[in-house]
Design an enzyme around this catalytic site. Structure first.
Site, PDB file in Angstrom:
ATOM      1  N   ASP A  11     -37.630 -13.789 -53.880  1.00  0.00           N
ATOM      2  CA  ASP A  11     -37.832 -12.622 -53.026  1.00  0.00           C
ATOM      3  C   ASP A  11     -36.526 -11.837 -53.105  1.00  0.00           C
ATOM      4  OD1 ASP A  11     -38.657 -10.800 -51.055  1.00  0.00           O
ATOM      5  OD2 ASP A  11     -37.896 -12.070 -49.437  1.00  0.00           O
ATOM      6  N   GLU A  71     -41.214 -11.226 -56.457  1.00  0.00           N
ATOM      7  CA  GLU A  71     -41.894 -10.213 -55.650  1.00  0.00           C
ATOM      8  C   GLU A  71     -41.475  -8.831 -56.127  1.00  0.00           C
ATOM      9  OE1 GLU A  71     -41.598  -8.830 -51.097  1.00  0.00           O
ATOM     10  OE2 GLU A  71     -42.290 -10.908 -51.363  1.00  0.00           O
ATOM     11  N   ASP A 144     -36.733 -15.422 -45.737  1.00  0.00           N
ATOM     12  CA  ASP A 144     -36.680 -14.934 -47.122  1.00  0.00           C
ATOM     13  C   ASP A 144     -36.839 -16.125 -48.074  1.00  0.00           C
ATOM     14  OD1 ASP A 144     -35.379 -11.931 -46.810  1.00  0.00           O
ATOM     15  OD2 ASP A 144     -34.695 -13.338 -45.280  1.00  0.00           O
TER      16      ASP A 144
END
Length: 184
Positions: A11, A71, A144
């Site tokens: 991420d 992502e 996260d």
């Protein structure tokens, strides 16, 4: 016998970069590790990018992932934030590519949809479902980390769908190739 695959999920972020690694064998997946790279302590944006590159290379060299699931940046109103996030993603991708790790990119909505069934799920909902699915003890301070893990698990699930279908072109084709799996 099913082949083992290691999937690194990231991420990307310029304040906190989350990552998670899963080991997949057949249709089973388990968490290997997850964590974050805290970048808010660095004032210089280029230093943050250097730290992202170094950490991703370190993760690749330590865990030898077969694939990277990352992502994709979502489109926001703040152009400067988007630019910084895109740079962070690009640096993470370049680090993986420097070690010849194939990259798979997923939109945040698709990751949430794969994990929770709801593309608008919160970080907390994603984290709690992963906690149950992967039997994670205590959730991390920064979600996260679970977002990075979610990218890896989303990639695992996408690959499962392809593997389970056996390359079938239609439902009828699937049934003919899998007579014992479907009751008429």
């Amino acid at each position: 016998m099913a082949k083992e695959r290691i999937i690194l999920g990231i991420d990307p972020g310029t304040t906190v970069m989350g990552y998670g690694i899963i080991r997949a064998i057949g249709n089973k997946a388990e968490m290997v590790t997850m964590g974050v790279l805290e970048l808010h302590k660095y004032g210089d944006h280029y230093l943050k990018l250097q730290k992202i590159f170094e950490r991703v290379v370190q993760l690749v060299d330590t865990y030898h992932p077969d694939e990277l699931a990352i992502e994709a940046p979502f489109y926001g109103k703040n152009v400067q934030s988007m630019l910084k996030l895109g740079r962070a993603q690009g640096v993470a991708m370049a680090a993986a590519l420097s070690r010849s790790v194939p990259i798979f990119e997923y939109a945040p909505l698709r990751i949430k949809q794969a994990i929770t069934g709801n593309g608008r799920a919160s970080k907390e909902q994603v984290a709690m479902l992963l906690q149950n699915l992967l039997k994670i003890g205590e959730l991390p301070k920064y979600l996260d980390a679970t977002d990075g893990l979610a990218a890896a698990y989303c990639h695992f699930l996408q690959n499962q769908r392809v593997t389970l279908s056996g390359g079938s072109k239609s439902w009828k084709d699937f049934i003919s190739k899998n007579p014992g799996r479907v009751k008429k």
